[in-house]
Design an enzyme around this catalytic site. Structure first.
Site, short mmCIF file in Angstrom:
data_model
loop_
_atom_site.label_atom_id
_atom_site.label_comp_id
_atom_site.label_asym_id
_atom_site.label_seq_id
_atom_site.Cartn_x
_atom_site.Cartn_y
_atom_site.Cartn_z
CD GLU A 182 -3.17 -0.95 2.06
OE1 GLU A 182 -3.16 -0.01 2.88
OE2 GLU A 182 -4.08 -1.81 2.03
CD GLU A 216 -3.97 -5.85 2.73
OE1 GLU A 216 -4.91 -5.15 3.19
OE2 GLU A 216 -2.77 -5.60 2.96
#
Length: 518
Positions: A198, A321
């Site tokens: 991320e 994810e």
């Protein structure tokens, strides 16, 4: 109209097989076995364990000295249950935690490892009892492959390169000798290694162009013997931001096996108030179905970019994810992300599986968040107690799809669930030829009130009978508790066809998986 065997009646739902077509219109499912598609990579059923809440400590790791039965510190009950899922791949140590994790803190005698603060998740002490060696003990116990996420955010190229060398070196370097001193003379097998996580957010708040430069910089120094060289993953985007896939597939494609993508299903679509895990209104059942199905458009948009920039399909699209994210359970640490897991979560999981199968040529890995006690977990523990969630059962029902060959299908006369001009498909389906040679079909009914008749046709193949499992319940938020650990679980069913075709009554809010036999 023969009905299911009595075992299915434990659900409290009348589930019957129709051997003749009624007069009213039905959903028609046709599976084309003459045009096999891409193989559904087993890693689509990957898992994720982050240093977050009790997801690792207590949920999985209790330590060798614990009175809870364990192997090398890992709970025997939890590991045994996970092995039944045939977990193919496990991602570790994060997540946001990865970009503050320094691997040397997690090696050597556990009593001498430094204690840090987990600043991302609850501000609790992190004693580093679970480090590199412990993680590889776990994947070995599971029979899984290892996906290690490196620290780009607060680490250095040297630190990351030394970690890869520590894990994979076959020579007599000081790092290989240190690994041997710590109990593992042979190299670890690192199947996948991600450079950061991320990067657009908790991994550094970067722009894709900046991250692409850093990715190439760091990757230059990540070296390993050819026989143990990991596949490298670039940290991609999320939701509607496809600029990461565009940039990375142009500027950082060389030697990159996959670009990651994150997508979470929120009932309200608002991070500040996501919605409750239990006791929710039907409006939030519907919004959850609608929001989770949006991942299909996100995948299509990113795959179109990859098809343009990588027509040879060397780069996979890794949804590493995904899952449901609700407001945390009242009275728990907000940083631990604990939520109840209900029938709704199982339906969400199955809808996502069917979408991933449809994009099997590019979607070669996904990792649900997360494996134990965190977000959409397979398993929930409380000290020495353990229970299996509806999501666990969805994963178990779909095991035959691991490394199966996807098959094209058509759904005619599909129903719609919804109101006021808005709706989602009532039935979702997937079909594949499994490694055992059998044809498997999965059906999901998103409607929480109405069963749906689905007629199955397999041109060129006579259908004699089907046998499989169905997961459903009376309540939308049906879930297992430590007082009632088997309140919801799959029930077996079988049915005979008539005239080479079969019509199933798919219960409301249900997941069905079955094998088709001649």
């Amino acid at each position: 109209m023969p009905c299911f065997k009595p075992s299915i009646l434990a659900l409290g739902i009348p589930l019957c097989i129709l051997t003749a077509l009624p007069a009213f219109a039905q959903v028609s499912l046709t599976v084309d076995t003459s045009r096999p598609g891409a193989v559904i990579n087993k890693n689509v059923y990957g898992q994720f364990a982050e240093h977050l809440g009790t997801g690792i400590y207590e949920g999985l790791w209790v330590g060798p000295e614990s009175k809870i039965p364990n192997t090398k510190g890992w709970r025997k009950d939890v590991v045994g249950a996970l092995k039944d899922l045939h977990v193919p791949l496990l991602r570790w140590p994060g997540g946001c935690f990865a970009d503050e994790y320094h691997w040397k803190d997690g090696i050597g005698p556990r009593g001498k490892r430094p204690v840090k603060v987990n600043t991302n998740w609850g501000g609790v002490p992190e004693n580093n009892a679970v480090g590199t060696h412990e993680f590889f003990d776990l994947v070995e116990l599971l029979g899984a492959d290892a996906y290690v996420n490196g620290n780009l955010g607060t680490g250095t190229p040297q630190e990351m390169a030394e970690w890869v060398e520590y894990m994979t070196s076959e020579g007599k370097s000081s790092l290989a000798e240190l690994r041997a001193k710590n109990g593992h003379p042979q190299p670890f097998k690192v199947a996948y290694f991600a450079i950061g996580n991320e990067a657009w957010g908790c991994g550094g708040n970067m722009k894709p162009e900046y991250y692409a430069s850093l990715y190439k910089h760091y990757k230059t120094f990540l070296k390993a013997p050819p026989n143990v060289l990991p596949k490298f993953i670039a940290s991609g985007g999320n939701d509607n931001d496809s600029s990461w896939t565009e940039t990375l597939s142009r500027e950082a494609a060389h030697g990159t096996d996959g670009i990651s993508f994150h997508y979470y299903t929120l009932p309200t679509d608002k991070w500040e108030k996501k919605g409750a895990a239990t006791g929710f209104p039907e409006s939030e059942w519907f919004s959850t179905m609608s929001n989770t199905l949006r991942i299909d458009e996100h995948i299509k948009r990113n795959v179109a970019i990859l098809d343009k920039n990588d027509p040879q399909k060397k780069i996979g699209f890794y949804v590493d994810e995904w899952g449901t994210w609700y407001d945390v359970e009242q009275g728990t640490n907000p940083g631990f992300l604990f939520q109840r897991n209900t029938l709704r979560d199982a339906v969400v999981a199955a809808l996502n599986f069917n979408i991933f199968h449809a994009h099997a040529d590019r979607v070669r890995m996904t990792n649900i968040a997360q494996m134990v006690n965190v977000l959409q977990a397979m398993i929930i523990t409380d000290k020495d107690k353990m229970l299996l969630t509806p999501t666990y059962y969805a994963y178990k029902m779909y095991v035959p799809f691991q490394d199966a060959t996807s098959l094209p299908l058509t759904l005619a006369n599909n129903t719609t669930y919804g109101a006021n001009g808005k709706g989602v498909p009532g039935i979702s389906a997937s079909a594949a030829r499994a490694r055992d040679g059998k044809l498997y079909v999965a059906l999901v009914n998103t409607n929480p009130h109405e069963a749906t008749d689905v007629t199955l046709d397999v041109p060129g193949q006579a259908i004699g009978k089907v046998a499989g499992q169905v997961l459903s319940a009376e309540a939308m938020d049906a879930h297992n508790t430590f007082d009632r650990p088997q309140a919801i679980k799959p029930a077996p069913f079988s049915a005979q066809a008539a005239g080479g075709k079969l019509t199933l009554k798919v219960p409301a809010k249900a997941v069905m998986v079955f094998a088709v036999e001649g």
